[in-house]
Design a protein around this motif. Structure first.
Motif, PDB file in Angstrom:
ATOM      1  N   GLN A  33      27.532  42.888  60.670  1.00  0.00           N
ATOM      2  CA  GLN A  33      28.316  44.070  60.316  1.00  0.00           C
ATOM      3  C   GLN A  33      27.403  45.155  59.765  1.00  0.00           C
ATOM      4  O   GLN A  33      26.512  44.898  58.959  1.00  0.00           O
ATOM      5  CB  GLN A  33      29.370  43.710  59.276  1.00  0.00           C
ATOM      6  CG  GLN A  33      30.275  44.879  58.898  1.00  0.00           C
ATOM      7  CD  GLN A  33      31.162  44.562  57.704  1.00  0.00           C
ATOM      8  OE1 GLN A  33      30.670  44.421  56.586  1.00  0.00           O
ATOM      9  NE2 GLN A  33      32.458  44.451  57.936  1.00  0.00           N
ATOM     10  N   LEU A  34      27.625  46.390  60.209  1.00  0.00           N
ATOM     11  CA  LEU A  34      26.891  47.538  59.703  1.00  0.00           C
ATOM     12  C   LEU A  34      27.811  48.410  58.856  1.00  0.00           C
ATOM     13  O   LEU A  34      29.021  48.460  59.078  1.00  0.00           O
ATOM     14  CB  LEU A  34      26.342  48.373  60.860  1.00  0.00           C
ATOM     15  CG  LEU A  34      25.310  47.709  61.771  1.00  0.00           C
ATOM     16  CD1 LEU A  34      25.033  48.593  62.982  1.00  0.00           C
ATOM     17  CD2 LEU A  34      24.019  47.426  61.025  1.00  0.00           C
ATOM     18  N   ASN A  35      27.220  49.097  57.904  1.00  0.00           N
ATOM     19  CA  ASN A  35      27.931  50.096  57.117  1.00  0.00           C
ATOM     20  C   ASN A  35      27.577  51.448  57.720  1.00  0.00           C
ATOM     21  O   ASN A  35      26.421  51.879  57.669  1.00  0.00           O
ATOM     22  CB  ASN A  35      27.499  50.008  55.650  1.00  0.00           C
ATOM     23  CG  ASN A  35      28.167  51.059  54.787  1.00  0.00           C
ATOM     24  OD1 ASN A  35      29.100  51.738  55.210  1.00  0.00           O
ATOM     25  ND2 ASN A  35      27.685  51.219  53.562  1.00  0.00           N
ATOM     26  N   ILE A  36      28.545  52.118  58.319  1.00  0.00           N
ATOM     27  CA  ILE A  36      28.289  53.347  59.072  1.00  0.00           C
ATOM     28  C   ILE A  36      28.984  54.527  58.406  1.00  0.00           C
ATOM     29  O   ILE A  36      30.187  54.491  58.141  1.00  0.00           O
ATOM     30  CB  ILE A  36      28.765  53.200  60.527  1.00  0.00           C
ATOM     31  CG1 ILE A  36      28.007  52.046  61.197  1.00  0.00           C
ATOM     32  CG2 ILE A  36      28.561  54.503  61.309  1.00  0.00           C
ATOM     33  CD1 ILE A  36      28.469  51.715  62.587  1.00  0.00           C
ATOM     34  N   ILE A  72      27.060  59.313  50.388  1.00  0.00           N
ATOM     35  CA  ILE A  72      26.852  58.839  51.763  1.00  0.00           C
ATOM     36  C   ILE A  72      25.961  57.603  51.706  1.00  0.00           C
ATOM     37  O   ILE A  72      24.776  57.690  51.412  1.00  0.00           O
ATOM     38  CB  ILE A  72      26.222  59.949  52.630  1.00  0.00           C
ATOM     39  CG1 ILE A  72      27.134  61.174  52.671  1.00  0.00           C
ATOM     40  CG2 ILE A  72      25.939  59.437  54.037  1.00  0.00           C
ATOM     41  CD1 ILE A  72      26.532  62.380  53.382  1.00  0.00           C
ATOM     42  N   ASP A  73      26.545  56.450  51.967  1.00  0.00           N
ATOM     43  CA  ASP A  73      25.865  55.187  51.678  1.00  0.00           C
ATOM     44  C   ASP A  73      25.674  54.288  52.894  1.00  0.00           C
ATOM     45  O   ASP A  73      25.381  53.101  52.767  1.00  0.00           O
ATOM     46  CB  ASP A  73      26.656  54.419  50.615  1.00  0.00           C
ATOM     47  CG  ASP A  73      28.098  54.138  51.046  1.00  0.00           C
ATOM     48  OD1 ASP A  73      28.507  54.620  52.129  1.00  0.00           O
ATOM     49  OD2 ASP A  73      28.817  53.446  50.296  1.00  0.00           O
ATOM     50  N   GLY A  74      25.814  54.826  54.101  1.00  0.00           N
ATOM     51  CA  GLY A  74      25.756  53.985  55.285  1.00  0.00           C
ATOM     52  C   GLY A  74      24.365  53.496  55.644  1.00  0.00           C
ATOM     53  O   GLY A  74      23.359  54.150  55.361  1.00  0.00           O
ATOM     54  N   ASP A  75      24.321  52.321  56.301  1.00  0.00           N
ATOM     55  CA  ASP A  75      23.069  51.851  56.918  1.00  0.00           C
ATOM     56  C   ASP A  75      22.695  52.762  58.087  1.00  0.00           C
ATOM     57  O   ASP A  75      21.524  52.951  58.391  1.00  0.00           O
ATOM     58  CB  ASP A  75      23.237  50.424  57.464  1.00  0.00           C
ATOM     59  CG  ASP A  75      23.764  49.453  56.438  1.00  0.00           C
ATOM     60  OD1 ASP A  75      23.216  49.448  55.319  1.00  0.00           O
ATOM     61  OD2 ASP A  75      24.720  48.715  56.748  1.00  0.00           O
TER      62      ASP A  75
END
Length: 405
Positions: free
Chosen positions: A9-12, A93-96
């Protein structure tokens, strides 16, 4: 279609140019940023939307399980006001993965700053040729030092406008700073490159089996008419006037054009009503969850785009509204429309009220045949233009990032 999820799972973080109710939020979830979010969620990824909300509140309706973070900003606040809003938004803004929607300073520009601050990969999605609204490649800014300073400092200076074409052109020149590019039409692909991801439709929500056309016509007081529907906001380039001129030619009081929503920008709606009010019925803007019930009331969906650089770059979402709901569709031969419809709709030349009138007359005289073609349009939509189709392509775009930590 069920996707087998075998990746991590990615954080987008989806970074959107204007998340106000006058911007990307005005349809409550039915446009490109929300479709991308839904397709990414379908792959099991964690998705949040980030953006500035200009001169308005947040989105009309928040999609289920989708977190939306907005920071208010005055549209003409200039560099000072924009920087204050940006300083509030950037830390959140904290996404991978950073995924900017539109080549605008308020989306791609913010994403570029975050990329250089965090060293996170950046994807940009291009769903419009923004410069097409200003003359495209022919536009020029006539630079003079005094004029430039005045344009920035003056209270109504044009360079306080966040979508000024000077800034849009800068964004185009920085496209090579993105790690990947996604697009949704052949026109944009030819201009900028990138991976083709057509707009998908939630074909579970937009399922004609779940709605009764007669019930919808009665509910919205349309049962006395043969309904042509344009399920969006009219603008001059969208060809609504050509449909209305066609109705003038047919002069059949049973025919009505239903427009859903209206223009949030100007008084174009009133202009149409003043000249062609006898053919028009306007329904208020509605969230995406309500749109299938409204589209169910239509006998015919019309997408009469005019032939302009802007329309060639667009993927009309009204097409897949009608396709998913198995409706007959009448559209013009502009941009990707013929490829999207294939042989499951009816096509005429752009800017041709005469051809539109002839085809409208023919369709209502052969409505059973047209409805059968609409059923084929739904099959085509499920195969090529569903959320699942978007997810499959996005999964390939994200492959390089699944092994990164």
């Amino acid at each position: 279609m069920n996707l087998s999820i075998t990746h991590r799972q990615l954080n987008i973080s989806l970074i959107v140019s204007d998340l106000s109710s006058k911007g990307a939020g005005r349809w409550g979830g039915g446009i490109r940023p929300f479709l991308l979010a839904q397709a990414l969620q379908n792959l099991g990824h964690q998705v949040k939307l980030f953006g500035i909300a200009y001169d308005s509140d947040g989105p009309l309706i928040n999609q289920q399980n989708l977190k939306i973070i907005t920071v208010p900003c005055s549209y003409y606040s200039g560099l000072g006001g924009s920087w204050r809003s940006l300083s509030q938004l950037l830390p959140q803004i904290d996404g991978d993965i950073l995924y900017a929607v539109k080549l605008k300073p308020s989306s791609y520009g913010i994403a570029l700053i975050k990329k250089y601050l965090s060293n996170r990969p950046l994807i940009v999605d291009i769903d419009d040729w923004e410069m097409s609204w200003f003359g495209g490649d022919y536009w020029q800014y006539h630079f003079k030092v005094k004029g430039f300073i005045k344009d920035i400092i003056k209270s109504d200076g044009p360079l306080k406008h966040p979508d000024h074409p000077l800034y849009l052109r800068w964004m185009e020149k920085l496209i090579n700073k993105a790690d990947a590019v996604t697009i949704h039409t052949q026109f944009i692909q030819q201009r900028f490159g990138g991976v083709y991801i057509p707009n998908g439709k939630d074909t579970i929500l937009f399922n004609p089996d779940n709605y009764d056309a007669e019930f919808s016509r009665n509910k919205y007081q349309l049962n006395e008419y043969k309904i042509l529907m344009f399920p969006g906001a009219p603008r001059p380039y969208k060809g609504v006037e050509d449909i209305l001129m066609a109705l003038d030619k047919l002069n059949n009081p049973e025919l009505k054009l239903v427009i859903v929503g209206g223009s949030p920008y100007d008084e174009y709606d009133q202009t149409l009503q003043k000249k062609w009010g006898k053919w028009l019925i306007q329904l208020p803007k509605s969230p995406v969850q309500q749109m299938p019930e409204i589209v169910a009331a239509a006998h015919l969906i019309v997408v009469p785009q005019q032939d302009t650089p802007a329309t060639k770059a667009q993927f009309p979402l009204k097409l897949t509204d009608g396709m998913a709901m198995a409706k007959p569709i009448l559209a013009t031969k502009v941009g990707d429309i013929p490829n999207i419809l294939g042989d499951t709709g009816y096509l005429v030349d752009p800017n041709s009220p005469e051809q539109l009138a002839d085809k409208i007359k023919w369709i209502f005289e052969h409505l059973e045949e047209a409805n059968n073609k609409g059923k084929l349009a739904r099959e085509r939509c499920i195969k090529y233009y569903s959320i699942e189709s978007m997810s499959e392509i996005l999964n390939q775009v994200l492959q390089p990032y699944y092994s990164q930590k």
